[in-house]
Scaffold this motif. Sequence first.
Motif: not given
Length: 201
Positions: A17-19, A75-76, A81-82, A86-88
């Motif tokens: 939500a923030e980034q 997002l890639r 980084w996001l 998410l993948e992690e």
Amino acid sequence: MEARQRRALRRLRGELAEQLRLEVPLQYLYQEGVVSRSLLEELEAEPVAARRNLKLLDYLPGRGPRAFAAFVHSLRDEAPWLSRRLEEEEAREDEDDEPPADDVLSTISDHVLNGVPTDKQLNHLSGQMGTEWEQVVMDLGLRSSDIYRCKMNHQYNVQAQILASFIVWKQRLGKQATVRNLCTSLTSADVDPTVIKDAFQ
């Protein structure tokens, strides 16, 4: 969307939500059929970035099995980084540790199941739910007009809409508005079992 993917989105909700900057990802999600034209227009018209991001995050779990992968892919380029986070989060999930939905009621005491949920429990539950909440409250007996009223009374806060719907159910049914009945509706709507456990244990 799989339960592990919903949990990954929920755990990263504040960070996302923030980034998030949705301009490019949103067009990709529309192109892939994950986001409808009406939602695209609604999100583009929302002037507050955090609200726009939260609306999308509430919408994604109900958009089918491809929604999570499409969101991560979108997002890639703009926010790698996001995408990695998410993948992690998805990868670290081990669904074997999660009790099957049918077994969730057996993990909650009869005393709790037969009682009426507290406002605190309902508030906690409201903060963890996604788009399935409308199906849940309909199953509990609310009418479309009840849901519409709750939405209009709390237009910019989905959690408040959900909580208001639960409060209407509780006031209307009184002592018959039990945790057991609520959990039954939650499992019928395929709500993540860990969400149910967290709310009532």
